[in-house]
Design an enzyme around this catalytic site. Structure first.
Site, PDB file in Angstrom:
ATOM      1  N   ARG A   1       3.830 -12.982   9.994  1.00  0.00           N
ATOM      2  CA  ARG A   1       4.483 -11.702   9.843  1.00  0.00           C
ATOM      3  C   ARG A   1       5.914 -11.856  10.607  1.00  0.00           C
ATOM      4  O   ARG A   1       6.302 -12.269  11.581  1.00  0.00           O
ATOM      5  CB  ARG A   1       3.654 -10.550  10.506  1.00  0.00           C
ATOM      6  CG  ARG A   1       2.742  -9.951   9.543  1.00  0.00           C
ATOM      7  CD  ARG A   1       1.979  -8.938  10.405  1.00  0.00           C
ATOM      8  NE  ARG A   1       2.502  -7.390  10.150  1.00  0.00           N
ATOM      9  CZ  ARG A   1       1.813  -6.748   9.097  1.00  0.00           C
ATOM     10  NH1 ARG A   1       0.856  -7.365   8.412  1.00  0.00           N
ATOM     11  NH2 ARG A   1       2.272  -5.569   8.847  1.00  0.00           N
TER      12      ARG A   1
ATOM     13  N   GLU B   1       0.913  -1.229  -0.031  1.00  0.00           N
ATOM     14  CA  GLU B   1       0.023  -0.029  -0.009  1.00  0.00           C
ATOM     15  C   GLU B   1       1.004   1.103  -0.026  1.00  0.00           C
ATOM     16  O   GLU B   1       1.876   1.248   1.074  1.00  0.00           O
ATOM     17  CB  GLU B   1      -0.734   0.017   1.297  1.00  0.00           C
ATOM     18  CG  GLU B   1      -1.940   1.008   1.063  1.00  0.00           C
ATOM     19  CD  GLU B   1      -2.960   0.832   2.368  1.00  0.00           C
ATOM     20  OE1 GLU B   1      -3.577   1.938   2.565  1.00  0.00           O
ATOM     21  OE2 GLU B   1      -2.787  -0.075   3.275  1.00  0.00           O
TER      22      GLU B   1
ATOM     23  N   LYS C   1       3.899   0.734   9.413  1.00  0.00           N
ATOM     24  CA  LYS C   1       4.045   2.068   8.519  1.00  0.00           C
ATOM     25  C   LYS C   1       3.275   3.359   9.477  1.00  0.00           C
ATOM     26  O   LYS C   1       3.755   4.266   9.450  1.00  0.00           O
ATOM     27  CB  LYS C   1       3.280   1.984   7.308  1.00  0.00           C
ATOM     28  CG  LYS C   1       4.438   1.497   6.213  1.00  0.00           C
ATOM     29  CD  LYS C   1       3.774   1.207   5.057  1.00  0.00           C
ATOM     30  CE  LYS C   1       2.870   0.123   4.976  1.00  0.00           C
ATOM     31  NZ  LYS C   1       1.934  -0.147   3.585  1.00  0.00           N
TER      32      LYS C   1
HETATM   33  P1  ATP Z   1       2.092  -2.091   7.952  1.00  0.00           P
HETATM   34  O1  ATP Z   1       1.366  -1.937   8.997  1.00  0.00           O
HETATM   35  O2  ATP Z   1       3.526  -1.744   7.820  1.00  0.00           O
HETATM   36  O3  ATP Z   1       1.297  -0.813   6.951  1.00  0.00           O
HETATM   37  P2  ATP Z   1       0.686  -3.723   5.874  1.00  0.00           P
HETATM   38  O4  ATP Z   1       0.548  -4.968   6.134  1.00  0.00           O
HETATM   39  O5  ATP Z   1      -0.502  -2.694   5.943  1.00  0.00           O
HETATM   40  O6  ATP Z   1       1.942  -3.310   6.996  1.00  0.00           O
HETATM   41  P3  ATP Z   1       1.070  -3.408   3.254  1.00  0.00           P
HETATM   42  O7  ATP Z   1       1.872  -2.208   2.411  1.00  0.00           O
HETATM   43  O8  ATP Z   1      -0.207  -3.598   2.768  1.00  0.00           O
HETATM   44  O9  ATP Z   1       1.664  -3.204   4.468  1.00  0.00           O
HETATM   45  O10 ATP Z   1       1.997  -4.693   2.844  1.00  0.00           O
HETATM   46  C1  ATP Z   1       2.086  -5.182   1.708  1.00  0.00           C
HETATM   47  C2  ATP Z   1       2.594  -6.605   1.823  1.00  0.00           C
HETATM   48  O11 ATP Z   1       3.655  -6.887   3.014  1.00  0.00           O
HETATM   49  C3  ATP Z   1       1.377  -7.578   2.431  1.00  0.00           C
HETATM   50  O12 ATP Z   1       1.351  -8.617   1.650  1.00  0.00           O
HETATM   51  C4  ATP Z   1       1.505  -7.494   3.865  1.00  0.00           C
HETATM   52  O13 ATP Z   1       1.104  -8.922   4.317  1.00  0.00           O
HETATM   53  C5  ATP Z   1       3.383  -7.851   3.766  1.00  0.00           C
HETATM   54  N1  ATP Z   1       3.797  -7.324   5.064  1.00  0.00           N
HETATM   55  C6  ATP Z   1       3.866  -6.029   5.766  1.00  0.00           C
HETATM   56  N2  ATP Z   1       4.429  -6.207   6.848  1.00  0.00           N
HETATM   57  C7  ATP Z   1       5.046  -7.336   7.056  1.00  0.00           C
HETATM   58  C8  ATP Z   1       5.596  -7.688   8.175  1.00  0.00           C
HETATM   59  N3  ATP Z   1       6.100  -7.441   9.261  1.00  0.00           N
HETATM   60  N4  ATP Z   1       6.140  -9.201   7.853  1.00  0.00           N
HETATM   61  C9  ATP Z   1       5.703  -9.911   6.738  1.00  0.00           C
HETATM   62  N5  ATP Z   1       4.986  -9.300   5.827  1.00  0.00           N
HETATM   63  C10 ATP Z   1       4.618  -8.123   5.976  1.00  0.00           C
HETATM   64 MG    MG Z   2      -1.971  -2.625   4.546  1.00  0.00          MG
END
Ligand code: ATP
Ligand code: MG
Length: 557
Positions: free
Chosen positions: A266, A41, A276
């Site tokens: 994760r 995202e 983020k």
């Molecule tokens: P954040 O809480 O940091 O915003 P998010 O999952 O909302 O994390 P996205 O940009 O939507 O962030 O994530 C893109 C991809 O990365 C998704 O498939 C998500 O599952 C994966 N991802 C994000 N954080 C992690 C993590 N700590 N470990 C493994 N995969 C992750």
């Molecule tokens: Mg997300």
């Protein structure tokens, strides 16, 4: 990363549970190829948690000679920012992965998704609901009571008409939603007639004002996957409870492909936050110096800190892929960069807290040279000569006026070996008015030097630089950003900002270094002998960042 790998459908030693699923699918002919996607995202910079997802998404595609798409998940109009898109692409390339020509935006599918929503309405599988956002919680039910939905029997043509008028902008936000008609009594609340569309009068960063209804993630994501021909939609564990809804969307919309969602744990790291939202807070409140502050767990932060793609990938590899959430010791990440730089980084001498040593019996105007190995792990890396003169610097830590027991460095009356040079003996010291050491006086055993007579027993060796030839620079000693190990489970009433490590960036000026370091390029990495690994900062002139100290609690490979 583009080299083709030969894969077998038989179990292999590096298989994880996702491989088992994929091999099963390939064997049973559910799919005859592997196509994954990485869907960040664009509401912040990528962090090391995303590396795990990337290694799984891109890595799995590589393993099966398949393909991996890059898709900006910009379904939610409220949060995205174009600034992040280019940074995300740069970071992925830096890590060594490539989406080739398959770069997409989730918002590119808004029209198709809208058509699928109409299809569901026509099939009697979705309806327009009039519950207000405030009413939703009270109608949700609980584990023993089903949800209540007063509008679920609205005739299809009426829902279709309302949905079209929602799109046309006839209603205010919150007036209507489109809901899937699934199961109000489901034990999985995601299945209790979830909302598929809501009205939002927000400008979308790519679609402008074309839309005032936006699909929910749980409806949008499976359709995006299906439209791109994704076979395996790999995502983190929090989506496990959403999988039934993912499958419901795929089963009930007439999509060209049928992707399968598989969830993995994760990545969590001690002394680190990987959300983020939290990271953005640190940036926006000036707690750190931007997304690329060398203490940030973002890829741009790690890069500026001096981490290499090889070390990060090695770390992710050692963490492994599992279904169970766990907390990984940040020491493992630090271990991985040490292992990588130990073989790659040239050695240099730096004296962080210089104190002058005057060699009383050494001629005033003499300079001689001693050879230092550039990298002892690489016999071909050669040596460089460092000048020696009457006045030198050693580190204040390497001298003790009142030495603790078993102190093997320099002390009054004691001897020490100057690295690759003479053995010296401390014969006195001068003090400043404030009580600090102004200069240490020593005599050198001029019989020693390059070769030390075997009968000379001197326990300590300290590094040094000629006072006449040394250059000066700035150093920032970076450390872990948070003091608490488990930042996911903080004590009652505490926020993560309560655990900021206030000593995570200690700045030193007037650090003495070998003159040649003045020519180092930003991003160059060195081992400062006996101290740690350092890189020339890419933003602040004439500054070296400490990547990591030399002390390591993990065993060598
Ligand atoms: P954040 O809480 O940091 O915003 P998010 O999952 O909302 O994390 P996205 O940009 O939507 O962030 O994530 C893109 C991809 O990365 C998704 O498939 C998500 O599952 C994966 N991802 C994000 N954080 C992690 C993590 N700590 N470990 C493994 N995969 C992750
Ligand atoms: Mg997300």
């Amino acid at each position: 990363m583009s080299e083709e790998r030969k894969f077998t459908l038989e179990p292999e030693s590096d298989d994880n549970f996702i491989d088992e699923f994929i091999k099963q699918d390939l064997k049973e002919g559910v799919y005859d190829y592997v196509h994954t996607r990485f869907p960040p995202e664009p509401n912040g910079y990528l962090h090391i948690g995303h590396c795990k997802a990337m290694v799984i998404d891109f890595g799995t595609a590589i393993k099966y000679n398949g393909q991996c798409n890059l898709r900006m998940d910009d379904t939610n109009p409220a949060k995205e920012d174009e600034e992040y898109v280019d940074a995300i692409k740069d970071d992925i390339h830096w890590l060594g992965f490539d989406w080739e020509d398959r770069f997409y935006y989730g918002s590119d599918y808004f029209e198709e998704q809208y058509q699928y929503a109409e299809e569901l309405i026509k099939k009697g599988l979705a309806y327009v609901c009039e519950l207000t956002p405030e009413q939703f919680p009270e109608y949700r039910g609980d584990l023993s009571n089903p949800a209540v939905s007063p509008y679920r029997d609205r005739p299809s043509d009426e829902s279709l008409d309302l949905f079209r008028r929602m799109r046309a902008g006839e209603f205010p936000e919150g007036k209507y939603t489109l809901r899937a008609k699934i199961d109000l009594a489901s034990g999985n609340f995601n299945m209790r007639d979830p909302v598929l569309y809501r009205i939002r009068y927000i400008e979308h960063h790519r679609q402008g004002n074309k839309w005032c209804i936006y699909p929910m993630y749980d409806f949008a994501h499976p359709l995006q996957d299906a439209l791109e021909g994704i076979t395996h939609s790999l995502c983190s564990l929090e989506y496990e409870d959403h999988r039934p809804l993912y499958n419901w969307v795929i089963d009930n919309c007439d999509v060209p492909y049928r992707p399968r969602q598989i969830e993995f744990a994760r990545l969590n790291i001690t002394n680190t936050v990987l959300s983020k939202r939290y990271l953005r807070y640190l940036v926006e409140n000036g707690i750190v110096d931007g997304w690329d502050d060398p203490r940030m767990p973002t890829l741009c932060g790690l890069r500026r800190r001096g981490y290499t793609p090889a070390a990060i990938l090695d770390f992710i590899d050692r963490v492994g892929v599992s279904k169970a959430n766990s907390m990984v010791d940040i020491g493992l990440l630090e271990h991985c960069i040490r292992e990588d730089l130990n073989t790659k980084a040239e050695r240099r001498i730096a004296v962080l807290q210089p104190v002058k040593v005057i060699i009383d019996n050494y001629p005033e105007d003499k300079t001689e040279y001693f050879d230092f190995p550039n990298n002892p792990t690489d016999p071909d890396s050669g040596t460089r000569p460092l000048p020696f003169t009457k006045e030198i610097y050693i580190d204040a830590d390497d001298f003790a006026e009142v030495p603790p027991p078993k102190y093997h460095r320099l002390k009054p009356g004691g001897e020490v070996r100057l690295m690759n040079s003479y053995i010296i003996k401390c014969v006195g010291f001068d003090k400043n008015p404030d009580g600090t050491i102004a200069a240490i006086h020593a005599t050198a055993d001029l019989e020693t030097g390059t070769s030390v007579p075997t009968d000379r027993k001197v326990r300590g060796t300290v590094h040094w630089l000629s006072a006449d030839y040394a250059a000066e620079t700035n150093v920032i000693l970076y450390d872990r950003l948070f003091t608490e190990e488990n930042m996911n489970d903080l004590p009652e009433g505490k926020s993560y900002v309560d655990f900021l490590n206030l000593e995570s960036a200690a700045a030193l000026s007037s650090v003495k270094v070998e003159a040649s370091l003045k020519d180092a390029e930003p991003g160059d990495k060195f081992q400062f002998v006996r101290i740690g690994y350092f890189t020339k900062d890419t933003k602040t002139p004439d500054t070296f960042n400490r990547i990591v100290t030399l002390k390591d609690s993990f065993p060598k490979k």
